[in-house]
Design a protein around this motif. Structure first.
Motif, PDB file in Angstrom:
ATOM      1  N   SER A 258       0.835  -1.204   0.000  1.00 40.71           N
ATOM      2  CA  SER A 258       0.000   0.000   0.000  1.00 40.71           C
ATOM      3  C   SER A 258       0.868   1.251   0.000  1.00 40.71           C
ATOM      4  CB  SER A 258      -0.918   0.003   1.236  1.00 40.71           C
ATOM      5  OG  SER A 258      -1.776  -1.102   1.215  1.00 40.71           O
ATOM      6  N   LEU A 259       1.945   1.199   0.768  1.00 38.66           N
ATOM      7  CA  LEU A 259       2.821   2.362   0.876  1.00 38.66           C
ATOM      8  C   LEU A 259       3.430   2.721  -0.473  1.00 38.66           C
ATOM      9  CD1 LEU A 259       4.390   4.363   2.772  1.00 38.66           C
ATOM     10  CD2 LEU A 259       6.168   2.619   2.894  1.00 38.66           C
ATOM     11  N   PHE A 260       3.891   1.717  -1.193  1.00 37.26           N
ATOM     12  CA  PHE A 260       4.561   1.971  -2.464  1.00 37.26           C
ATOM     13  C   PHE A 260       3.609   1.954  -3.653  1.00 37.26           C
ATOM     14  CE2 PHE A 260       9.128   2.194  -1.755  1.00 37.26           C
ATOM     15  CZ  PHE A 260       9.247   1.725  -0.453  1.00 37.26           C
ATOM     16  N   GLY A 261       2.380   1.505  -3.436  1.00 36.42           N
ATOM     17  CA  GLY A 261       1.456   1.396  -4.553  1.00 36.42           C
ATOM     18  C   GLY A 261       1.881   0.328  -5.541  1.00 36.42           C
ATOM     19  N   LEU A 262       2.575  -0.673  -5.063  1.00 38.18           N
ATOM     20  CA  LEU A 262       3.086  -1.753  -5.900  1.00 38.18           C
ATOM     21  C   LEU A 262       2.598  -3.085  -5.345  1.00 38.18           C
ATOM     22  CD1 LEU A 262       6.780  -0.517  -6.207  1.00 38.18           C
ATOM     23  CD2 LEU A 262       5.019  -0.318  -7.967  1.00 38.18           C
ATOM     24  N   LYS A 263       2.079  -3.916  -6.255  1.00 40.62           N
ATOM     25  CA  LYS A 263       1.490  -5.173  -5.805  1.00 40.62           C
ATOM     26  C   LYS A 263       2.530  -6.243  -5.540  1.00 40.62           C
ATOM     27  CE  LYS A 263      -2.082  -8.558  -6.995  1.00 40.62           C
ATOM     28  NZ  LYS A 263      -3.087  -8.974  -7.997  1.00 40.62           N
ATOM     29  N   ASN A 264       3.480  -6.369  -6.428  1.00 38.87           N
ATOM     30  CA  ASN A 264       4.425  -7.496  -6.367  1.00 38.87           C
ATOM     31  C   ASN A 264       5.750  -7.105  -5.708  1.00 38.87           C
ATOM     32  OD1 ASN A 264       2.674  -9.338  -7.745  1.00 38.87           O
ATOM     33  ND2 ASN A 264       3.119  -8.214  -9.622  1.00 38.87           N
ATOM     34  N   ILE A 265       5.709  -6.814  -4.422  1.00 40.37           N
ATOM     35  CA  ILE A 265       6.953  -6.587  -3.677  1.00 40.37           C
ATOM     36  C   ILE A 265       6.969  -7.496  -2.463  1.00 40.37           C
ATOM     37  CG2 ILE A 265       7.224  -4.202  -4.442  1.00 40.37           C
ATOM     38  CD1 ILE A 265       6.289  -3.312  -1.680  1.00 40.37           C
ATOM     39  N   GLU A 266       8.164  -7.811  -2.025  1.00 40.71           N
ATOM     40  CA  GLU A 266       8.360  -8.648  -0.841  1.00 40.71           C
ATOM     41  C   GLU A 266       9.274  -7.907   0.130  1.00 40.71           C
ATOM     42  OE1 GLU A 266       9.207 -12.886  -1.760  1.00 40.71           O
ATOM     43  OE2 GLU A 266       8.968 -12.252  -3.851  1.00 40.71           O
ATOM     44  N   VAL A 267       9.138  -8.258   1.391  1.00 40.09           N
ATOM     45  CA  VAL A 267       9.895  -7.564   2.440  1.00 40.09           C
ATOM     46  C   VAL A 267      10.679  -8.585   3.260  1.00 40.09           C
ATOM     47  CG1 VAL A 267       9.781  -6.015   4.430  1.00 40.09           C
ATOM     48  CG2 VAL A 267       8.108  -5.797   2.576  1.00 40.09           C
ATOM     49  N   GLY A 362      19.972  -3.482  11.974  1.00 38.77           N
ATOM     50  CA  GLY A 362      19.586  -4.467  10.964  1.00 38.77           C
ATOM     51  C   GLY A 362      19.358  -3.800   9.626  1.00 38.77           C
ATOM     52  N   ILE A 363      18.920  -4.609   8.655  1.00 42.07           N
ATOM     53  CA  ILE A 363      18.667  -4.121   7.302  1.00 42.07           C
ATOM     54  C   ILE A 363      17.239  -4.478   6.908  1.00 42.07           C
ATOM     55  CG2 ILE A 363      19.366  -4.218   4.881  1.00 42.07           C
ATOM     56  CD1 ILE A 363      21.489  -3.032   6.666  1.00 42.07           C
ATOM     57  N   LEU A 364      16.503  -3.479   6.414  1.00 43.32           N
ATOM     58  CA  LEU A 364      15.193  -3.706   5.805  1.00 43.32           C
ATOM     59  C   LEU A 364      15.419  -3.935   4.318  1.00 43.32           C
ATOM     60  CD1 LEU A 364      12.042  -3.604   5.748  1.00 43.32           C
ATOM     61  CD2 LEU A 364      12.261  -1.136   5.434  1.00 43.32           C
ATOM     62  N   GLU A 365      14.873  -5.029   3.803  1.00 42.36           N
ATOM     63  CA  GLU A 365      15.091  -5.403   2.408  1.00 42.36           C
ATOM     64  C   GLU A 365      13.747  -5.447   1.688  1.00 42.36           C
ATOM     65  OE1 GLU A 365      16.622  -9.259   3.032  1.00 42.36           O
ATOM     66  OE2 GLU A 365      18.366  -8.598   4.177  1.00 42.36           O
ATOM     67  N   ILE A 366      13.581  -4.611   0.659  1.00 39.46           N
ATOM     68  CA  ILE A 366      12.361  -4.610  -0.140  1.00 39.46           C
ATOM     69  C   ILE A 366      12.753  -4.990  -1.558  1.00 39.46           C
ATOM     70  CG2 ILE A 366      10.363  -3.263  -0.882  1.00 39.46           C
ATOM     71  CD1 ILE A 366      10.983  -1.354   1.468  1.00 39.46           C
ATOM     72  N   VAL A 367      12.107  -6.009  -2.107  1.00 40.03           N
ATOM     73  CA  VAL A 367      12.507  -6.523  -3.422  1.00 40.03           C
ATOM     74  C   VAL A 367      11.277  -6.713  -4.309  1.00 40.03           C
ATOM     75  CG1 VAL A 367      14.546  -7.697  -2.503  1.00 40.03           C
ATOM     76  CG2 VAL A 367      12.378  -8.934  -2.644  1.00 40.03           C
ATOM     77  N   PRO A 371      11.712  -4.831 -12.887  1.00 44.86           N
ATOM     78  CA  PRO A 371      12.794  -3.836 -12.851  1.00 44.86           C
ATOM     79  C   PRO A 371      12.260  -2.420 -12.719  1.00 44.86           C
ATOM     80  CG  PRO A 371      12.440  -4.602 -15.091  1.00 44.86           C
ATOM     81  CD  PRO A 371      11.546  -5.441 -14.222  1.00 44.86           C
ATOM     82  N   LYS A 372      13.041  -1.592 -12.068  1.00 46.18           N
ATOM     83  CA  LYS A 372      12.847  -0.136 -11.970  1.00 46.18           C
ATOM     84  C   LYS A 372      11.679   0.300 -11.088  1.00 46.18           C
ATOM     85  CE  LYS A 372      14.874   0.517 -16.555  1.00 46.18           C
ATOM     86  NZ  LYS A 372      14.713   1.090 -17.908  1.00 46.18           N
ATOM     87  N   VAL A 373      10.834  -0.637 -10.627  1.00 49.63           N
ATOM     88  CA  VAL A 373       9.704  -0.216  -9.793  1.00 49.63           C
ATOM     89  C   VAL A 373      10.165   0.200  -8.400  1.00 49.63           C
ATOM     90  CG1 VAL A 373       8.026  -1.591 -11.061  1.00 49.63           C
ATOM     91  CG2 VAL A 373       9.184  -2.595  -9.081  1.00 49.63           C
ATOM     92  N   LEU A 374      11.312  -0.317  -7.962  1.00 48.22           N
ATOM     93  CA  LEU A 374      11.923   0.117  -6.709  1.00 48.22           C
ATOM     94  C   LEU A 374      13.192   0.879  -7.061  1.00 48.22           C
ATOM     95  CD1 LEU A 374      11.507  -3.145  -4.596  1.00 48.22           C
ATOM     96  CD2 LEU A 374      10.194  -1.035  -4.358  1.00 48.22           C
ATOM     97  N   ASN A 375      13.305   2.109  -6.566  1.00 49.23           N
ATOM     98  CA  ASN A 375      14.419   2.960  -6.958  1.00 49.23           C
ATOM     99  C   ASN A 375      14.715   3.967  -5.863  1.00 49.23           C
ATOM    100  OD1 ASN A 375      12.595   5.349  -7.558  1.00 49.23           O
ATOM    101  ND2 ASN A 375      11.777   3.792  -8.965  1.00 49.23           N
ATOM    102  N   SER A 376      15.737   4.773  -6.073  1.00 45.46           N
ATOM    103  CA  SER A 376      16.178   5.700  -5.022  1.00 45.46           C
ATOM    104  C   SER A 376      15.196   6.841  -4.812  1.00 45.46           C
ATOM    105  CB  SER A 376      17.562   6.255  -5.360  1.00 45.46           C
ATOM    106  OG  SER A 376      17.500   7.158  -6.441  1.00 45.46           O
TER     107      SER A 376
END
Length: 792
Positions: A258-267, A362-367, A371-376
């Motif tokens: 919901s935060l990113f507005g992206l359906k196919n992400i994993e944490v 620790g490290i939060l990992e969002i994947v 391509p390109k849907v997650l960026n700086s």
């Protein structure tokens, strides 16, 4: 003065009402006569003042055209709603507001004249880059989904901070590139995706003043104090351990989607182990780490390249990999984090550090597999949720540390800091096994191999004799008081029982002087408690003439021990004070010793203070041990023993009684193994051969010099017991060095010890300690000092 002065921006700003006026032109043809008439009214203002359509940037013109601007914006700022709506018309990236509702002006007035309106969540150093992203969106059509909530924090009449959320209406803005402005290509866009903070790159692609911004923005502002307060409360409460709940990670994924507005992400998450410098898997149902993949843990340098390592662990800043395949080709297998993403089939990712003031946790990992849907750029969305994540991890970390400590305390009791890491390591494995199998695990053996032991003690000399003497004095005093009372009683009323008790008292008094044994104390104490006490109580009740003496007798009796505890108390208090003072000094000096090189240390209070030290590679878990560290610690130990004696004798007058102390050091030149004994909750030597060391420790201080009746330990002298010739050579050097520093006297003795049970061939060095009136000028000398002295 121009609104573009003193700012650096890709925009040349002009306030223009052109797009708004264009809408009114379409309303002239409206069926509603009132709407059409109102449109003509607004357009008439514009026709008379063409600058309002063309645009201007001079601050003075806002005052000049104040009435005209109000007329044009009359529909947007309805007089009917002005006291209710919180609304402003302003210039982007400025705190300059040129039109506002009455409600907004009232809020600012309440805040006070000294209040300065500042927008929150808009870092000043990122204003230029944010302007560039607006150009990418408005002009080039790249939908970066960079929308973040902006807030005003404004105090109310009570001084309470209230939160106002700002929603922008940018319908009346126009953006155009100026002549010769470089056009943004797809390649430029791809490069910018991973370089949000690279201001030089953005300025290269979007040179200052290269685009014209015409228009204005309307801000609709809403009081969200209640929502924000709930959010603040949540940040303090979030973080309960839900890792055993299967639905936890699923709902967590949904929050980020919901935060990113992206359906196919994993944490995913990985925990940073500071002591090991590793990333470790978070144990729990559904918990993943895309950085570790199938591994339980991984050294940070093996998981990250040098740049990403510095970014996460030192700078505590996030970074993205917007196109994994592209980065994989460019890195040529030199970026481990890219390799592991490519191996798992992920195409873009964001890695964000979970850090507080104490450092990385620790490290939060969002994947994502796109391509390109997650960026700086959209990684900036994390800025608003990271405080909650940090709070959650802090809570979880504290709970885990408490759980680890609980396991250690249960299994091992208090553990010295130098070996604490090993118990933490085993406790973590203990908890992991319990959580993954559901079975009760066994706490595994804790042992350290190839460590060098050091033992020393400062003991009360003749403690048994001193305590026996104190006991004799107490009993003699008590018997004399009883004898006095019985004599007075018999003069008035001579009963046979009184004579019999008096006879026994005289017998015990005589035996104290001639034949006092260990069991004598118990026999006399029992006699005084069971036979004398009832008689004296009867005498006190029936014979008033001696009642005062009986009361005086019982006032001297310790209520807990039922005997006179005067001289023994002085002895016990003295020994206790010696132990306390010597332990405090030893603990204080241990801080210095640990700085030389970490090592295990423990001490025990007996009739004096004993200490054990073990030093070696396995304790420090670092590839850094050198024999020089052992030599330094041995020399340090000699100096501390001398200083402890100095400390005692300089302040001996402050102790209840004068006792003598004697110091001894035991040298064992071979490394051995130590093991934590779970039943005894303490470290001990491991193995049959090493047990010889423990035997010597327990017996050597009572040993005699060979062929004599003289104990090896003597007051005023430091005794060093050893068995090997190389030990004698080494410690002779130390002693001569300390003699040159006026720490030890020149009366060095070379002695042989009588054979102990199972131990033969022990020798000793013994030298008198030099006592100083003050130790203000005392320093500790290192092995390097010794070497320098020898060379000179």
């Amino acid at each position: 003065m121009d609104i573009n002065d003193n700012i650096e921006s890709p925009f040349v700003l002009k306030v223009s009402f052109n797009k708004l006026l264009n809408q009114y032109e379409s309303l002239i043809r409206a069926d509603n006569d009132f709407i059409a008439a109102n449109a003509r009214r607004v357009l008439e203002i514009a026709e008379k003042n063409p600058i309002l359509r063309d645009g201007f940037s001079n601050y003075d013109l806002f005052k000049t055209y104040e009435k005209e601007i109000e007329g044009i914006l009359q529909d947007s700022f309805s007089p009917i709603l002005t006291k209710n709506e919180i609304k402003t018309a302003s210039i982007p990236f400025h705190n300059f507001i040129f039109n506002s509702s009455e409600r907004f002006r009232s809020i600012l007035k309440t805040a006070g004249d000294d209040f300065e309106l500042q927008m929150k969540n808009l870092p000043e150093d990122q204003t230029y880059i944010i302007a560039c992203t607006i150009i990418l969106d408005f002009y080039y059509g790249y939908n970066l989904n960079f929308k973040r909530p902006f807030f005003y924090e404004i105090p109310d009449a009570k001084g309470i901070t209230r939160y106002y959320k700002i929603l922008y209406n940018a319908d009346f803005t126009e953006i155009y590139p100026k002549k010769n402005t470089p056009k943004i290509t797809q390649e430029d866009y791809d490069e910018l995706l991973d370089n949000f903070e690279n201001i030089d790159l953005w300025k290269e692609k979007f040179p200052p003043n290269s685009y014209e911004f015409k228009g204005f923005v309307i801000s609709n502002i809403f009081d969200v104090t209640d929502d924000q307060s709930i959010s603040n409360i949540k940040s303090s409460l979030i973080g309960e351990d839900k890792r055993k709940d299967e639905s936890f990670m699923k709902s967590f994924y949904d929050i980020f989607r919901s935060l990113f507005g992206l359906k196919n992400i994993e944490v995913g998450f990985s925990i940073y182990n500071h002591q090991e410098n590793t990333f470790e898997r978070v144990y729990g149902v559904g918990m993943n780490s895309f950085l570790l993949n199938d591994l339980e843990s991984k050294y940070c340098h093996d998981a990250l390249c040098e740049w990403s390592y510095n970014r996460l662990l030192n700078e505590h800043k996030y970074f993205s990999v917007s196109d994994v395949d592209r980065s994989f080709k460019l890195s040529e297998c030199k970026a481990p984090h890219v390799d592991v993403l490519h191996e798992q089939g992920y195409k873009s990712a964001i890695f964000a550090p979970i850090a507080n003031d104490d450092g990385l946790m620790g490290i939060l990992e969002i994947v994502s597999k796109k391509p390109k849907v997650l960026n700086s750029i959209n990684a900036n969305k994390l800025a608003d949720v990271m405080p909650f994540i940090v709070s959650a991890v802090e809570r979880s970390k504290n709970e885990e540390e408490n759980l680890i400590e609980a396991v250690i305390q249960k299994e091992c009791t208090s553990i010295h800091s130098s070996v604490h890491w090993r118990f933490v390591q085993e406790a973590r494995n203990y908890i992991k096994t319990e959580m993954s199998t559901g079975e009760k695990p066994t706490f595994k053996k804790i042992a350290f191999d190839n460590v060098y032991p050091l033992f020393g003690q400062i003991d009360v000399k003749g403690s048994s004799s001193a305590r026996n003497l104190a006991t004799q004095k107490d009993i003699a005093l008590q018997l004399s008081l009883v004898e006095k009372i019985l004599e007075q009683t018999i003069e008035e009323k001579n009963l046979p029982i009184f004579e019999q008790i008096k006879y026994q008292v005289l017998e015990f008094s005589s035996g104290l002087k001639d034949n006092f044994k260990v069991d004598s104390e118990h026999g006399i104490t029992t006699f005084l408690k069971e036979e004398v006490k009832p008689i004296l109580e009867l005498i006190g009740e029936t014979q008033p003439s001696v009642k005062a003496d009986v009361e005086d007798y019982f006032s001297k009796i310790d209520t807990d021990l039922n005997v006179i505890y005067f001289y023994r108390k002085h002895y016990d208090d003295t020994v206790k004070l010696i132990n306390t003072n010597m332990s405090s000094l030893l603990d204080e000096k241990q801080v210095e010793a640990q700085q030389m090189y970490p090592h295990f240390f423990e001490r025990f209070k007996t009739d004096g203070v004993e200490h054990n030290m073990y030093i070696g590679e396995s304790i420090t878990k670092q590839d850094s041990f050198n024999m020089i560290y052992l030599y330094n610690l041995r020399l340090w130990q000699l100096q501390v023993m001398c200083e402890m004696e100095n400390e005692y004798y300089q302040n001996q007058n402050e102790y209840p009684i004068a006792l003598d102390v004697a110091s001894m050091i035991l040298v064992f030149n071979q490394p051995l193994s130590i093991r934590f004994r779970m039943d005894e909750k303490r470290f001990d030597v491991d193995g049959t051969y090493n047990a010889r060391y423990e035997v010597v420790k327990k017996r050597v201080d009572k040993a005699y010099i060979k062929g004599t009746e003289e104990r090896i330990t003597q007051k005023g002298k430091l005794t060093i017991v050893y068995s090997q010739k190389e030990d004698e050579i080494e410690y002779t050097r130390y002693i001569k060095f300390l003699q040159s520093k006026k720490v030890l006297n020149t009366d060095l003795e070379y002695l042989e010890l009588e054979d102990l049970q199972g131990v033969t061939g022990l020798k000793a060095l013994r030298a008198s300690i030099l006592y100083h009136e003050s130790n203000d000028d005392k320093n500790f000398y290192t092995y390097d000092d010794l070497m320098e002295t020898i060379k000179s």
